[in-house]
Scaffold this motif. Structure first.
Motif, mmCIF file in Angstrom:
data_model
loop_
_atom_site.group_PDB
_atom_site.id
_atom_site.type_symbol
_atom_site.label_atom_id
_atom_site.label_comp_id
_atom_site.label_asym_id
_atom_site.label_seq_id
_atom_site.Cartn_x
_atom_site.Cartn_y
_atom_site.Cartn_z
ATOM 1 N N ASP A 252 41.693 -36.852 -84.769
ATOM 2 C CA ASP A 252 42.100 -38.265 -84.680
ATOM 3 C C ASP A 252 41.886 -38.799 -83.265
ATOM 4 O O ASP A 252 41.425 -39.917 -83.066
ATOM 5 C CB ASP A 252 43.574 -38.424 -85.068
ATOM 6 C CG ASP A 252 43.801 -38.171 -86.555
ATOM 7 O OD1 ASP A 252 42.815 -38.244 -87.321
ATOM 8 O OD2 ASP A 252 44.950 -37.881 -86.930
ATOM 9 N N LEU A 253 42.234 -37.956 -82.294
ATOM 10 C CA LEU A 253 42.079 -38.381 -80.897
ATOM 11 C C LEU A 253 40.593 -38.642 -80.586
ATOM 12 O O LEU A 253 40.244 -39.651 -79.965
ATOM 13 C CB LEU A 253 42.635 -37.298 -79.974
ATOM 14 C CG LEU A 253 42.597 -37.580 -78.470
ATOM 15 C CD1 LEU A 253 43.883 -37.098 -77.832
ATOM 16 C CD2 LEU A 253 41.418 -36.928 -77.784
ATOM 17 N N LEU A 254 39.725 -37.736 -81.051
ATOM 18 C CA LEU A 254 38.288 -37.930 -80.813
ATOM 19 C C LEU A 254 37.794 -39.206 -81.494
ATOM 20 O O LEU A 254 36.999 -39.956 -80.921
ATOM 21 C CB LEU A 254 37.496 -36.718 -81.330
ATOM 22 C CG LEU A 254 37.614 -35.440 -80.498
ATOM 23 C CD1 LEU A 254 36.826 -34.302 -81.141
ATOM 24 C CD2 LEU A 254 37.108 -35.681 -79.077
ATOM 25 N N THR A 255 38.292 -39.435 -82.710
ATOM 26 C CA THR A 255 37.900 -40.658 -83.418
ATOM 27 C C THR A 255 38.297 -41.883 -82.606
ATOM 28 O O THR A 255 37.514 -42.834 -82.460
ATOM 29 C CB THR A 255 38.551 -40.697 -84.810
ATOM 30 O OG1 THR A 255 38.276 -39.472 -85.478
ATOM 31 C CG2 THR A 255 38.014 -41.847 -85.651
ATOM 32 N N ASP A 256 39.503 -41.861 -82.061
ATOM 33 C CA ASP A 256 39.971 -42.982 -81.226
ATOM 34 C C ASP A 256 39.082 -43.199 -80.013
ATOM 35 O O ASP A 256 38.913 -44.318 -79.538
ATOM 36 C CB ASP A 256 41.399 -42.720 -80.732
ATOM 37 C CG ASP A 256 42.419 -42.959 -81.818
ATOM 38 O OD1 ASP A 256 42.044 -43.553 -82.861
ATOM 39 O OD2 ASP A 256 43.587 -42.542 -81.646
ATOM 40 N N LEU A 257 38.518 -42.104 -79.505
ATOM 41 C CA LEU A 257 37.651 -42.235 -78.330
ATOM 42 C C LEU A 257 36.246 -42.718 -78.707
ATOM 43 O O LEU A 257 35.407 -42.942 -77.840
ATOM 44 C CB LEU A 257 37.544 -40.888 -77.598
ATOM 45 C CG LEU A 257 38.804 -40.441 -76.841
ATOM 46 C CD1 LEU A 257 38.610 -39.035 -76.284
ATOM 47 C CD2 LEU A 257 39.137 -41.413 -75.713
ATOM 48 N N GLY A 258 35.983 -42.848 -80.015
ATOM 49 C CA GLY A 258 34.677 -43.354 -80.440
ATOM 50 C C GLY A 258 33.698 -42.259 -80.810
ATOM 51 O O GLY A 258 32.509 -42.505 -80.997
ATOM 52 N N VAL A 259 34.200 -41.009 -80.926
ATOM 53 C CA VAL A 259 33.327 -39.894 -81.303
ATOM 54 C C VAL A 259 33.451 -39.668 -82.803
ATOM 55 O O VAL A 259 34.551 -39.693 -83.353
ATOM 56 C CB VAL A 259 33.755 -38.604 -80.555
ATOM 57 C CG1 VAL A 259 32.961 -37.397 -81.048
ATOM 58 C CG2 VAL A 259 33.593 -38.790 -79.049
ATOM 59 N N GLN A 260 32.323 -39.444 -83.470
ATOM 60 C CA GLN A 260 32.382 -39.126 -84.898
ATOM 61 C C GLN A 260 32.804 -37.664 -85.059
ATOM 62 O O GLN A 260 32.298 -36.790 -84.371
ATOM 63 C CB GLN A 260 31.003 -39.345 -85.521
ATOM 64 C CG GLN A 260 30.944 -38.960 -86.979
ATOM 65 C CD GLN A 260 29.709 -39.511 -87.663
ATOM 66 O OE1 GLN A 260 29.743 -40.594 -88.239
ATOM 67 N NE2 GLN A 260 28.621 -38.779 -87.589
ATOM 68 N N THR A 261 33.730 -37.398 -85.974
ATOM 69 C CA THR A 261 34.224 -36.027 -86.125
ATOM 70 C C THR A 261 33.926 -35.471 -87.509
ATOM 71 O O THR A 261 33.508 -36.195 -88.416
ATOM 72 C CB THR A 261 35.752 -35.958 -85.921
ATOM 73 O OG1 THR A 261 36.363 -36.551 -87.074
ATOM 74 C CG2 THR A 261 36.181 -36.663 -84.660
ATOM 75 N N SER A 262 34.212 -34.187 -87.663
ATOM 76 C CA SER A 262 34.004 -33.516 -88.951
ATOM 77 C C SER A 262 34.820 -34.192 -90.056
ATOM 78 O O SER A 262 34.498 -34.061 -91.224
ATOM 79 C CB SER A 262 34.371 -32.045 -88.839
ATOM 80 O OG SER A 262 35.665 -31.920 -88.302
ATOM 81 N N ALA A 263 35.873 -34.932 -89.679
ATOM 82 C CA ALA A 263 36.666 -35.635 -90.689
ATOM 83 C C ALA A 263 35.830 -36.735 -91.359
ATOM 84 O O ALA A 263 36.111 -37.136 -92.484
ATOM 85 C CB ALA A 263 37.911 -36.243 -90.056
ATOM 86 N N ALA A 264 34.799 -37.223 -90.639
ATOM 87 C CA ALA A 264 33.966 -38.293 -91.196
ATOM 88 C C ALA A 264 32.811 -37.744 -92.020
ATOM 89 O O ALA A 264 32.082 -38.488 -92.663
ATOM 90 C CB ALA A 264 33.417 -39.161 -90.066
ATOM 91 N N ALA A 265 32.641 -36.409 -92.008
ATOM 92 C CA ALA A 265 31.497 -35.820 -92.714
ATOM 93 C C ALA A 265 31.660 -35.926 -94.224
ATOM 94 O O ALA A 265 30.693 -35.978 -94.960
ATOM 95 C CB ALA A 265 31.309 -34.366 -92.299
ATOM 96 N N LEU A 266 32.903 -35.956 -94.688
ATOM 97 C CA LEU A 266 33.167 -36.008 -96.120
ATOM 98 C C LEU A 266 34.517 -36.663 -96.348
ATOM 99 O O LEU A 266 35.499 -36.286 -95.710
ATOM 100 C CB LEU A 266 33.181 -34.580 -96.688
ATOM 101 C CG LEU A 266 33.540 -34.422 -98.158
ATOM 102 C CD1 LEU A 266 32.488 -35.070 -99.051
ATOM 103 C CD2 LEU A 266 33.673 -32.948 -98.515
ATOM 104 N N ALA A 267 34.569 -37.646 -97.270
ATOM 105 C CA ALA A 267 35.831 -38.321 -97.568
ATOM 106 C C ALA A 267 36.866 -37.311 -98.049
ATOM 107 O O ALA A 267 36.522 -36.329 -98.694
ATOM 108 C CB ALA A 267 35.601 -39.378 -98.645
ATOM 109 N N GLY A 268 38.113 -37.540 -97.727
ATOM 110 C CA GLY A 268 39.178 -36.636 -98.161
ATOM 111 C C GLY A 268 39.945 -36.117 -96.962
ATOM 112 O O GLY A 268 39.532 -36.288 -95.818
ATOM 113 N N ALA A 269 41.054 -35.448 -97.269
ATOM 114 C CA ALA A 269 41.945 -35.003 -96.192
ATOM 115 C C ALA A 269 41.376 -33.775 -95.493
ATOM 116 O O ALA A 269 40.559 -33.044 -96.032
ATOM 117 C CB ALA A 269 43.307 -34.691 -96.765
#
Ligand SMILES: NC(=O)c1ccc[n+]([C@@H]2O[C@H](COP(=O)([O-])OP(=O)(O)OC[C@H]3O[C@@H](n4cnc5c(N)ncnc54)[C@H](O)[C@@H]3O)[C@@H](O)[C@H]2O)c1
Ligand SMILES: [Zn+2]
Length: 691
Positions: A252-269
């Motif tokens: 979440d912190l990386l996402t806030d900084l504008g970095v795409q993370t593994s969480a964005a690779a696939l929808a879901g928790a």
């Protein structure tokens, strides 16, 4: 380099030394120059054989052995890492995962409170250093302790890894750089255009192009971050966050900084409280794999809490708080034996690759698609090449690229036809997919076969040989002509008696009453299949409405976009003579129960037993449903007001599970989707059983 040339057991010091040498050569190609020449499965088996020998002969381990080393000990670098960049240990099934989790909990002395589950992205690991919010350095994993500086090649060309963060923070972001399938196609085309060889697969293309200085072609990569560490100048508050946040919080912190993370690779928790939740998510990721648009070779499971990670620590090769759950390889290497040119039922001329049989994901693959002639040229394929073949889910296997580095000189060019390989007519080359200028007429038998098949007009007693006879005798040119055949014409055919003639005439009469959806399916309109034909028929209700619909109107049908609709409009124009003949012969042109656009439905559709419900069918049907094809099951669901779907998700309202139901049943149970057996379902929709 098939599996036959590489030993999977090592029984002597000589074989051991040869295996170490073979693994080193393969790993060097894999990590260093992006020219992979050995299958991952073959490499893994080789390393397992080496490890087994070493276990039994611990005093004879060669210093060059790849075991226990990051990148098999073949990658290097000169930029020291802040902390080692390691590998991951593997498990291959649920039991092994459960055993690993139990071992970790024993080590921690307490249960793991939450797990983080991510895709295992198949690219190369990168450390990206940011100073005051600016991307200043990109470093490869290298040997794990030291990596290579690739800032010049990569910075500014990696989607998801911005040159400037949303805040002026100082930190190191780690993650995977990969090429999506689209980026891979573009990179290969660009490299071949610049006079180079095609890349053998997306992973080696990502690594090879990142390490190549002064490339004559451009590459764009994609980044997914999965870790972050402090650097010397990191602010104390950020450093505290980095140390204390759980893995999911770090993303979440990386996402806030504008970095795409593994969480964005696939929808879901990302975060799961129980191992059962983790296992259900693993299923889900496996199912989603083929549609991701980029390669994954497994699933990574990590303990979520920071304290767990700190206490579990690392072995020399991998963290103890994370594991890779490997998925079977979806890309294999085999030999291209020949290319065949086939003319389809719509006149499309398509090349098909004949392969030395190879197992991919549990299926033996002997043919692969090569979309068109341009595809062959673009890939620079030769007969006799070792090629990478990709197969994912139900997708038709496709050739990715030749392995140019292992050519022997005995390879030969692929002959591209000058005229239609079936009838000798000219080829229409105005579209990427070539077509015989005769169109459907070139392979009339194939399109009639399709029109009378069970999921189209379902005309019993009209097999392939009969159709060939009718076409050869000049009695029919297309399937509409079937409906004007006379008794005498049919009787005149070889081996056709009174009874079979009457049966065929009766079957043709019955077929005239088929719903519009099946007539439309029978027409074989390019860009539509059975379920799309049903949707179009349901939406427009009559053939007249369909024929007068323009591209705009067609786009109101679910799943039809601006690329497909012009093709459909053109096809319907092409097919006008056939449709006119069908109408004249008295073939039904309406869809029962459907209401044309703009008109009010007569009854209340919400009264139907499956109204608004998404229903999935799996396993083999029994009882009253035993004889239904999957297509007929889907028709039944739609008649009863439901929506037939092929995959289970949280939106699924009902799973009909027959005998030998497998992963879909497991998934429905884990998601709490209601499940019904075939008999119970037949009762529910009994009023709709006969169409
Ligand atoms: N075909 C060949 O010739 C050949 C040669 C050498 C290695 N290999 C293959 O390489 C693999 C082993 O190599 P490895 O050590 O590079 O990788 P690995 O399989 O041990 O996995 C570790 C890597 O996974 C990556 N990763 C992807 N998603 C991640 C996530 N969500 N979280 C954390 N890490 C993530 C990171 O880059 C990390 O470095 C084997 O599968 C082997 O088959 C093949
Ligand atoms: Zn032809």
């Amino acid at each position: 380099m098939s599996s036959t040339t590489t030993p999977s057991t090592v029984t002597s010091p000589g074989e051991y030394a040869a295996a170490v040498e073979a693994a080193r050569t393969a790993a060097a190609a894999y990590y260093a120059d992006g020219t992979q020449a050995m299958d991952d499965d073959v490499y893994d088996a080789l390393v397992r054989a080496i490890a087994a020998w070493e276990d039994a002969h611990p005093d004879e381990v060669l210093p060059d052995s790849p075991t226990g080393k990051v990148a098999g000990g073949t990658a290097t670098g000169d930029v020291p890492h802040t902390r080692p960049m390691l590998s991951l240990d593997n498990v291959f099934n649920a039991e092994q995962l459960t055993a690993w989790a139990a071992g970790l909990e024993r080590r921690l002395g307490r249960p793991v409170e939450a797990w983080a589950v991510e895709t295992k992205l198949d690219g190369l690991a990168i450390a990206a250093r940011y100073q005051a919010g600016r991307l200043v350095q990109l470093i490869t994993r290298g040997n794990g302790t030291e990596g290579e500086d690739v800032t010049a090649q990569g910075a500014g060309h990696i989607l998801g890894l911005p040159e400037r963060l949303a805040r002026p923070e100082t930190l190191e972001v780690r993650g995977e750089v990969l090429l999506t399938r689209e980026q891979y196609e573009a990179a290969t085309t660009a490299r071949v255009h610049a006079g180079g060889d095609p890349f053998s697969n997306p992973r080696s293309a990502a690594a090879g192009s990142m390490r190549t200085k002064n490339r004559p072609y451009e590459v764009e990569w994609t980044f997914f971050g999965y870790s972050a560490l402090p650097l010397d100048a990191t602010s104390p508050s950020l450093a505290a966050d980095l140390a204390a946040l759980p893995h999911s919080g770090l993303l979440d912190l990386l996402t806030d900084l504008g970095v795409q993370t593994s969480a964005a690779a696939l929808a879901g928790a990302i975060r799961y409280d129980t191992l059962d939740g983790v296992l259900a998510r693993i299923e889900e990721i496996g199912d989603a794999r083929a549609g991701l648009g980029f390669g994954i070779d497994g699933i990574v499971i990590k303990t979520d809490p920071a304290l767990d990670q700190e206490q579990a620590g690392f072995s020399s090769r991998a963290p103890r708080w994370a594991i890779a759950y490997k998925l079977p390889a979806d890309t294999k290497i085999t030999k291209l034996l020949a290319v065949e040119w086939e003319v389809g039922r719509t006149g499309i001329i398509a090349p098909r690759a004949v392969l030395e049989p190879v197992e991919i994901g549990g299926v033996i693959v002997t043919y692969a698609t090569l979309h068109n002639a341009a595809d062959i040229t673009r890939k620079g394929l030769l007969i006799g090449d070792q090629v990478t073949v990709y197969r994912a889910g139900d997708v038709i296997p496709a050739i990715e690229a030749p392995l140019v580095a292992v050519r022997t000189g005995a390879e030969t060019p692929i002959a591209i036809p000058e005229v239609c390989p079936r009838c000798g007519s000219d080829i229409d080359r105005t579209q990427e997919r070539w077509r015989c200028t005769l169109g459907r007429a070139c392979n009339a038998v194939a399109s009639i076969d399709y029109a009378v098949s069970r999921d189209a007009l379902d005309i019993e007693g009209l097999g392939h040989t009969r159709i060939v006879q009718l076409v050869d005798a000049g009695l029919i040119e297309d399937f509409a002509d079937l409906f004007t055949l006379t008794r005498e014409q049919i009787l005149g055919l070889d081996r056709m008696g009174d009874i079979s003639t009457d049966n065929l005439l009766a079957a043709l009469e019955t077929a005239k009453q088929q719903p519009l959806a099946r007539v439309l399916t029978a027409l074989g309109v390019r860009g539509t299949g059975r379920s799309m034909s049903r949707r179009i028929a349901k939406h427009f209700a009559t053939m007249d409405n369909i024929r007068t619909a323009d591209t705009e109107a067609l786009q109101h049908v679910d799943g039809l976009g601006p690329e497909k609709t012009p093709v459909i409009v053109d096809e319907l124009k092409d097919l006008a003579p056939v449709i006119d003949k069908l109408v004249a012969a008295g073939v039904n042109m309406t869809e029962p129960g459907a209401v044309p656009p703009g008109q009010e439905p007569a009854g209340d559709a919400s009264d139907l037993p499956l109204a608004g419900k998404s229903v999935v069918v799996t396993g083999s049907m029994t009882g009253p449903l035993a004889d239904l094809t999957r297509n007929e099951m889907n028709e039944l669901i739609e008649r009863a007001g439901g929506k037939a779907s092929g995959s289970v998700s949280a939106k699924t309202a009902l799973l009909v599970a027959g005998d030998k139901a497998g992963s879909k049943l497991a998934k429905a149970e884990s998601l709490g989707v209601p499940v019904m057996g075939p008999d119970e379902f037949a009762d529910l929709v009994t009023a709709f059983l006969s169409s």
